[in-house]
Design a protein around this motif. Structure first.
Motif, short mmCIF file in Angstrom:
data_model
loop_
_atom_site.label_atom_id
_atom_site.label_comp_id
_atom_site.label_asym_id
_atom_site.label_seq_id
_atom_site.Cartn_x
_atom_site.Cartn_y
_atom_site.Cartn_z
N LEU A 58 12.37 73.39 33.13
CA LEU A 58 11.67 74.34 32.27
C LEU A 58 10.68 75.13 33.12
CD1 LEU A 58 10.72 72.27 29.05
CD2 LEU A 58 12.42 74.10 29.21
N GLY A 59 10.62 76.42 32.89
CA GLY A 59 9.57 77.25 33.47
C GLY A 59 8.44 77.38 32.46
N GLU A 60 7.24 76.98 32.86
CA GLU A 60 6.11 76.96 31.94
C GLU A 60 5.28 78.25 32.05
OE1 GLU A 60 5.87 74.88 29.67
OE2 GLU A 60 6.17 72.81 30.29
N ASP A 61 4.46 78.51 31.02
CA ASP A 61 3.63 79.70 30.99
C ASP A 61 2.57 79.70 32.09
OD1 ASP A 61 5.03 80.62 28.80
OD2 ASP A 61 3.59 79.85 27.33
N ASP A 62 2.20 78.52 32.59
CA ASP A 62 1.18 78.45 33.64
C ASP A 62 1.76 78.66 35.04
OD1 ASP A 62 2.53 76.09 34.12
OD2 ASP A 62 0.85 74.77 33.61
N GLY A 63 3.06 78.99 35.12
CA GLY A 63 3.68 79.27 36.40
C GLY A 63 4.39 78.11 37.03
N ARG A 64 4.23 76.92 36.48
CA ARG A 64 4.91 75.76 37.04
C ARG A 64 6.39 75.76 36.66
NH1 ARG A 64 2.33 70.55 34.75
NH2 ARG A 64 2.21 71.91 32.92
N VAL A 65 7.21 75.24 37.57
CA VAL A 65 8.59 74.90 37.28
C VAL A 65 8.66 73.38 37.23
CG1 VAL A 65 10.99 75.05 38.02
CG2 VAL A 65 9.44 76.98 38.40
N ARG A 66 9.13 72.85 36.11
CA ARG A 66 9.11 71.40 35.89
C ARG A 66 10.54 70.86 35.81
NH1 ARG A 66 5.22 70.00 31.03
NH2 ARG A 66 4.87 68.12 32.28
N LEU A 67 10.78 69.78 36.51
CA LEU A 67 12.10 69.15 36.55
C LEU A 67 12.03 67.74 35.99
CD1 LEU A 67 13.54 69.96 40.11
CD2 LEU A 67 14.49 70.71 37.93
N TRP A 68 13.02 67.41 35.17
CA TRP A 68 13.24 66.03 34.74
C TRP A 68 14.63 65.67 35.26
CZ3 TRP A 68 10.83 69.83 32.07
CH2 TRP A 68 9.56 69.57 31.59
N TYR A 69 14.68 64.85 36.29
CA TYR A 69 15.94 64.66 36.98
C TYR A 69 16.48 63.25 36.81
CZ TYR A 69 13.14 62.70 40.88
OH TYR A 69 12.29 61.95 41.65
N HIS A 70 17.79 63.18 36.85
CA HIS A 70 18.56 61.97 36.56
C HIS A 70 18.70 61.14 37.84
CE1 HIS A 70 22.69 60.31 34.94
NE2 HIS A 70 21.73 59.42 34.90
N VAL A 71 18.12 59.96 37.84
CA VAL A 71 18.18 59.06 39.00
C VAL A 71 19.15 57.93 38.70
CG1 VAL A 71 16.86 57.62 40.59
CG2 VAL A 71 15.78 59.62 39.54
N ARG A 72 20.03 57.66 39.65
CA ARG A 72 21.00 56.57 39.51
C ARG A 72 20.87 55.63 40.71
NH1 ARG A 72 25.74 57.56 36.56
NH2 ARG A 72 26.92 56.50 38.15
N ARG A 73 20.87 54.34 40.43
CA ARG A 73 20.86 53.33 41.50
C ARG A 73 22.06 52.41 41.29
NH1 ARG A 73 15.31 50.80 42.79
NH2 ARG A 73 15.20 52.78 43.93
N ALA A 74 22.93 52.35 42.27
CA ALA A 74 24.16 51.54 42.18
C ALA A 74 24.01 50.28 43.01
CB ALA A 74 25.35 52.34 42.67
N ARG A 75 24.65 49.21 42.58
CA ARG A 75 24.66 47.98 43.35
C ARG A 75 25.45 48.16 44.64
NH1 ARG A 75 25.74 43.20 38.87
NH2 ARG A 75 23.88 43.59 37.61
N GLU A 76 25.08 47.44 45.64
CA GLU A 76 25.74 47.56 46.92
C GLU A 76 27.20 47.15 46.86
OE1 GLU A 76 23.57 45.45 49.84
OE2 GLU A 76 21.76 46.69 49.68
#
Length: 514
Positions: A58-76
């Motif tokens: 999302l691009g916010e009105d205060d100039g920030r670009v905000r990311l909510w990103y998908h993290v995956r951790r797999a077993r070895e």
């Protein structure tokens, strides 16, 4: 057509009532070669952590670009076994360099020193702002979940600030079809309701058992309250042209097995849909296409079953098993027109790069000055789990594609020239501006006509000044005058006389005295 002072794009033929020598051309954005976010924070071990494709921005009105990103951790013990997954948070002031703040909210691996905002085996994020919500639920997110006790349910979370999230409800959709994708929700002022774009599985011939549905489409539903959903329609699917791209069901050789269930050569795994250039604008769909039409060597993987016992599993896989992004537009959010002769709008990156096998357009492109930045997830692992050998291991990240403002599609005239005449419109404003690129020697002249197509005195082609240049807001003039205020509210046609140029959009702007 009452267009007021709203910007109008040439993404379809709505504003081309007549013309010659002009064609609509899709303009893919420039994809920067380096990712803006990768798995690299102290609490993200690159040896077992990667980024999934379901992230949002999302691009916010205060100039920030905000990311909510998908993290995956797999077993070895298995590349394909998902051990953990969560939503991490990052933000930037320039849209390129992102910080991952240590939020100390969620415990992971015995420590809260991380940027996790939504925990659990959650299938990524699709964050949006709900204009009708109370302040404590202004930010919304909906995702599928993988936790064993709620496996494959569809959950919604809410937040006052995008950082502190709480579970709100399970979403229950009518009709079979699934939601095993990144699902898009927004409030659509055109209908005064919420709309949801998600997956619909479709069964094809040779299907014999429940669940053997074998291609994916995009469906749309509506709601007044985010609880009850209705008015389901399928809005993107592999049509006859898609199905005819490759012969399916045929093995590579006599020893290879037939493809099960008569699978198609491609389907639509999901889609990002948004209004552009504003809530009253056109609907833009970036559909994520999944391609598979030939058999490959089966792969043997080691998986861990529900009893925590390792076993081997043989899987038939199909090539090329890659994703790209296709552009479509709509005036009602239901009937979408495919653009660019169905060519990719976003393509996988070069061999060996972090996005060489899959790209996925993230929700909510961000306006940055006179550009649109489209963020996308990328990985060098294909949909069957095979990693591009040129990459030297598993790679993933979030990339950035840069598009000219309004630049999705342009009306292009060649070296021999051409013209466009609009249908009858009524406008508000004092002057006319164009988004165009004439190169060095191209040009545009604008003639205004009455509702019957007769040139208006003072606004004829002969009166019009030549427009040469490259600008997203180039003023139109007729000799010494650029004013069109006396014609506001009257039925007029606009005639664009063009040569060797690209015309992206037009807009009447300004008020009396401005």
């Amino acid at each position: 057509m009452d267009i007021g002072s709203r910007k109008q794009l040439f993404v379809d033929d709505r504003f081309i009532a007549a013309g010659r020598g002009v064609e609509r051309v899709m303009n893919p954005p420039h994809q920067a070669p380096e990712p803006v976010v990768t798995a690299g924070a102290p609490w993200e071990d690159p040896s077992d952590t990667s980024l999934g494709i379901y992230s949002s921005v999302l691009g916010e009105d205060d100039g920030r670009v905000r990311l909510w990103y998908h993290v995956r951790r797999a077993r070895e013990d298995s590349e394909r076994s998902l051990d953990q997954a969560w939503v991490g948070y990052a933000e930037s002031t320039d849209g390129i360099h992102f910080d991952k703040p240590e939020l100390n909210l969620i415990e992971e691996g015995g420590s809260t020193a991380n940027n996790i905002v939504i925990p659990g085996k959650i299938g990524g994020s699709s964050v949006w702002i709900d204009p009708k919500a109370p302040p404590e639920e202004r930010y919304k997110n909906q995702s599928k979940v993988y936790n064993p006790d709620v496996a494959m349910q569809f959950h919604m979370h809410g937040s006052p600030d995008g950082i502190h999230w709480k579970w709100l409800r399970r979403l229950q959709l009518p009709h079979r079809g699934g939601w095993d994708t990144q699902s898009i929700i927004f409030r659509d002022p055109a209908i005064g309701r919420y709309v949801l774009y998600t997956r619909r599985w479709v069964a094809k011939r040779h299907t014999t058992a429940e669940g053997n549905e074998n291609y994916r489409t995009v469906r749309r539903l509506e709601s007044d309250d985010l609880i009850d959903w209705d008015n389901q329609k399928t809005v993107m699917w592999p049509d006859e042209d898609d199905l005819a791209t490759y012969e399916t069901g045929a093995p590579l050789d006599a020893t290879a097995p037939e493809k099960p269930y008569g699978r198609t050569a491609m389907d639509y795994y999901g889609a990002t849909v948004f209004k552009y250039p504003d809530p009253d604008g056109v609907y833009v769909m970036l559909a994520n296409a999944n391609w598979y039409w030939f058999n490959r060597e089966p792969v043997v993987t080691t998986v861990r079953d529900d009893m925590d016992v390792l076993r081997t599993e043989t899987q038939q896989i199909y090539g090329p098993s890659r994703f790209d992004v296709r552009l479509s537009v709509s005036r009602d959010g239901v009937s979408f027109e495919r653009c660019g002769g169905r060519r990719p709008f976003l393509s996988p990156g070069a061999e060996g790069s972090y996005s060489s096998r899959m790209v996925w357009a993230m929700p909510h492109p961000v306006r940055m000055g006179d550009e649109i930045w489209i963020y996308y997830s990328g990985t060098n692992r294909d949909h069957d789990g095979l990693v591009d050998p040129a990459g030297g291991g598993l790679l993933s990240g979030i990339g950035r594609a840069v598009l000219r403002l309004d630049g999705f599609v342009s009306a292009d005239a060649g070296y021999g020239g051409g013209e466009i005449v609009t249908p009858v419109v009524r406008f508000e404003g004092e002057r006319l501006e164009l988004n165009l690129d004439t190169g060095g020697g191209g040009a545009v002249r604008v003639e205004l006509q009455d509702g019957e197509g007769r040139p208006l005195r003072g606004y004829t082609e002969e009166d019009a000044s030549w427009i040469c240049g490259n600008s997203v807001r180039m003023p139109v003039r007729w000799g010494d005058s650029g004013g069109v205020g006396p014609l506001a509210g009257q039925p007029v046609r606009i005639r664009f006389v063009m040569r060797d140029c690209k015309l992206y959009a037009f807009q009447f702007v300004g008020t009396a005295g401005s």
